[in-house]
Design a protein around this motif. Structure first.
Motif, PDB file in Angstrom:
ATOM      1  N   VAL A 230      49.976   2.224 103.457  1.00 23.83           N
ATOM      2  CA  VAL A 230      50.084   3.616 103.041  1.00 23.83           C
ATOM      3  C   VAL A 230      49.255   3.794 101.767  1.00 23.83           C
ATOM      4  N   LEU A 231      48.837   5.031 101.534  1.00 24.37           N
ATOM      5  CA  LEU A 231      48.041   5.377 100.354  1.00 24.37           C
ATOM      6  C   LEU A 231      48.928   6.080  99.344  1.00 24.37           C
ATOM      7  N   GLY A 232      48.887   5.617  98.105  1.00 27.60           N
ATOM      8  CA  GLY A 232      49.587   6.280  97.014  1.00 27.60           C
ATOM      9  C   GLY A 232      48.592   6.824  96.009  1.00 27.60           C
ATOM     10  N   LEU A 233      48.782   8.074  95.591  1.00 28.40           N
ATOM     11  CA  LEU A 233      47.933   8.712  94.587  1.00 28.40           C
ATOM     12  C   LEU A 233      48.785   9.099  93.386  1.00 28.40           C
ATOM     13  N   ASP A 234      48.395   8.614  92.216  1.00 28.71           N
ATOM     14  CA  ASP A 234      49.096   8.878  90.960  1.00 28.71           C
ATOM     15  C   ASP A 234      48.180   9.723  90.086  1.00 28.71           C
ATOM     16  N   LEU A 235      48.506  11.012  89.943  1.00 30.25           N
ATOM     17  CA  LEU A 235      47.663  11.956  89.210  1.00 30.25           C
ATOM     18  C   LEU A 235      48.155  12.066  87.770  1.00 30.25           C
ATOM     19  N   GLY A 236      47.522  11.341  86.852  1.00 31.07           N
ATOM     20  CA  GLY A 236      47.925  11.362  85.460  1.00 31.07           C
ATOM     21  C   GLY A 236      47.242  12.454  84.661  1.00 31.07           C
ATOM     22  N   THR A 237      47.517  12.488  83.363  1.00 26.58           N
ATOM     23  CA  THR A 237      46.956  13.509  82.488  1.00 26.58           C
ATOM     24  C   THR A 237      45.461  13.326  82.298  1.00 26.58           C
TER      25      THR A 237
ATOM     26  N   ASP B 157      44.271   0.222 107.655  1.00 31.09           N
ATOM     27  CA  ASP B 157      44.734   1.214 108.627  1.00 31.09           C
ATOM     28  C   ASP B 157      45.778   2.065 107.919  1.00 31.09           C
ATOM     29  N   VAL B 158      45.340   3.163 107.281  1.00 36.66           N
ATOM     30  CA  VAL B 158      46.234   4.011 106.495  1.00 36.66           C
ATOM     31  C   VAL B 158      47.059   4.869 107.441  1.00 36.66           C
ATOM     32  N   VAL B 159      48.398   4.833 107.264  1.00 38.96           N
ATOM     33  CA  VAL B 159      49.286   5.534 108.198  1.00 38.96           C
ATOM     34  C   VAL B 159      50.059   6.673 107.550  1.00 38.96           C
TER      35      VAL B 159
ATOM     36  N   GLY C  70      45.554  13.097 111.431  1.00 37.55           N
ATOM     37  CA  GLY C  70      46.898  13.108 111.988  1.00 37.55           C
ATOM     38  C   GLY C  70      47.937  12.340 111.211  1.00 37.55           C
ATOM     39  N   ILE C  71      47.573  11.664 110.109  1.00 35.96           N
ATOM     40  CA  ILE C  71      48.576  10.894 109.366  1.00 35.96           C
ATOM     41  C   ILE C  71      49.417  11.840 108.504  1.00 35.96           C
TER      42      ILE C  71
END
Length: 468
Positions: free
Chosen positions: A6-13, A70-72, A229-230
């Motif tokens: 899985v992809l995680g996105l952390d949007l900081g300052t 393979d990002v789901v 489609g994910i």
């Protein structure tokens, strides 16, 4: 062979991080990209959201190039309190206003005029950079801009619209940090809207942090280099994501020391009587956590080192609490909790002819530890007296021992690298129909408190000085 992840996105300052987390919980790849925070006027803090998108796309491209993945599913978290006004298509109608912004100080009077029980139901101290006061300021000073707006979003919510256009929603963890959310009733506060003149239709729908809000269509998938489609989940605030990623135990304090410091207690039951001495936010799991944010931690020590023409080695090398160390209040940029302090209220006190540079360094170290203790003491009572500590500021053995002695509690230094971004990714596991991985062992070095010596007396002197 590609690995399912899985992809995680952390949007900081000031920067975004992307991580790929495998189904066993291991981090396969990570990438960071930075961007600027603008201050077009004194005390303003803004960013063009397009910078967030460009940085996020670049970070995602980097992690995808590092591994055969393979990002789901996709999860997000982001900096809290920001204000992003968007039109019906999700395009910003002005730059985003960020949490350090101080323009809305006068708007806080509208909150202070609320009935005491409704003010307490917000469960948070009043701060000008939070979404509610900023939105009230924009309503008053930029009415034409606000008139063009369809919704107000938090930063991670806007970034998510670049993946799932039209998903103009937020989650409970971010909603509870706006000064617009009634935690007692768990709804947007009708009383605040009436008192401030903020349009009710600007406020987004609030959904669980792990709820799937859409799937990546073919156009967006091609633009991001991801599979179509994910599922994409709602996501959460950065502090809530850190608790998820670090597997923090309910009832155990976590102290993180970096440029600022955070004192966090997960698993609390909110109360709505008595004075507000800490933030109370909804957790990504649906529960709640308490937090005190210390604004002047590493940033204050950095300024002291610069002012005294020293180095970080100088700061720690000659620390000796047995010398007649003066006092130091590190509130250079003000403080919020447990009581508010104005900017430019940092100071040394108790200097004498015998005071040397090493004593000023020592006072700065003690002042930060005293400020953290002040935050710890404003939290709910604890059954577990040990404290987990993390962050770059705790790596110095001198500082870690001093903090343990000041707090009078055993500290466990733990490695929380990537915890926030990993927490964002873990929220997406349910959306993808995956079981959450077992949390990794919490490895850390214990630091036991020793003889506090003169520290108790100095802490009492510090409190007297702060309360003047």
């Amino acid at each position: 062979m590609s690995r399912r992840c899985v992809l995680g996105l952390d949007l900081g300052t000031s920067g975004v991080k992307a991580v790929l987390v495998a189904t066993d919980g291991s981090v396969l790849a990570r990438a960071d990209r930075g961007y600027a925070v603008a201050s077009p006027h004194p005390r303003w803090a803004e960013t063009d959201p397009a910078q967030w998108e460009a940085a996020a796309r670049d970070a995602v491209a980097s992690v995808l190039a590092d591994v055969d993945a393979d990002v789901v599913a996709i999860g997000l978290d982001g900096q809290m309190h920001g204000t992003v006004l968007v039109d019906a298509s999700g395009e910003p109608v002005r730059p985003a206003v960020l949490w350090p912004d101080g323009r809305a100080g006068d708007e806080l009077a509208r909150w202070q005029a609320l009935a005491p029980e409704r003010l307490r139901a917000l469960a948070n101290p009043l701060a000008p950079g939070m979404t509610g006061p900023v939105l009230a300021w924009l309503t008053r000073h930029e009415p034409d801009v606000v008139a063009r707006a369809h919704r107000v979003l938090l930063p991670k919510d806007w970034l998510r619209t670049r993946l799932v256009p039209g998903a103009l929603v937020t989650d409970h963890s971010d909603a509870s940090a706006t000064l617009l959310w009634d935690l007692e009733r768990d709804e947007w506060s009708r009383d605040v809207l009436a008192a401030t003149g903020i349009r009710a239709d600007l406020l987004p729908e609030v959904v669980p942090s792990d709820e799937v809000v859409g799937t990546l269509d073919a156009t967006e998938a091609a633009a991001w280099g991801l599979p179509a489609g994910i599922p994409v989940v709602a996501g959460c605030a950065d502090a809530a994501a850190t608790l998820v990623g670090s597997s923090s135990a309910p009832g155990r304090l976590v102290v993180t020391v970096g440029s600022g410091a955070q004192v966090v207690l997960p698993g609390i039951t909110p109360t709505f009587d008595g004075p507000i001495t800490h933030h109370t936010y909804r957790a990504a799991s649906g529960g709640a956590y308490a937090m005190v944010a210390v604004m002047n931690a590493g940033i204050a020590l950095t300024r002291v080192v610069s002012l005294l023409g020293g180095s970080w080695d100088d700061l720690y090398h000659d620390y000796d609490r047995q010398r007649p160390v003066p006092g130091f209040v590190p509130f250079l940029s003000g403080e919020r909790l447990p009581t508010a302090a104005a900017p430019n209220s940092g100071r040394w006190f108790g200097l004498g002819l015998e005071t040397e540079r090493a004593d000023l360094f020592a006072a700065a170290l003690e002042g930060l530890c005293f400020t953290i203790r002040r935050g710890v003491e404003s939290m709910p009572e604890l059954a577990d007296t040990a404290i987990d500590v993390a962050g770059g500021g705790t790596r110095s053995p001198v500082f870690a021992q001093l903090l343990a002695d000041v707090l009078g509690r055993e500290l466990c230094r733990v490695d929380l690298e990537d915890a926030t971004a990993v927490g964002a990714a873990l929220l997406a596991f349910r959306g993808a129909g995956l079981d959450l991985p077992e949390p990794p062992p919490r490895r850390g070095v214990g630091v036991r408190p020793g003889d506090s010596g003169p520290l108790e007396q100095r802490y009492a002197r510090f409190l007297d000085e702060v309360d003047r």
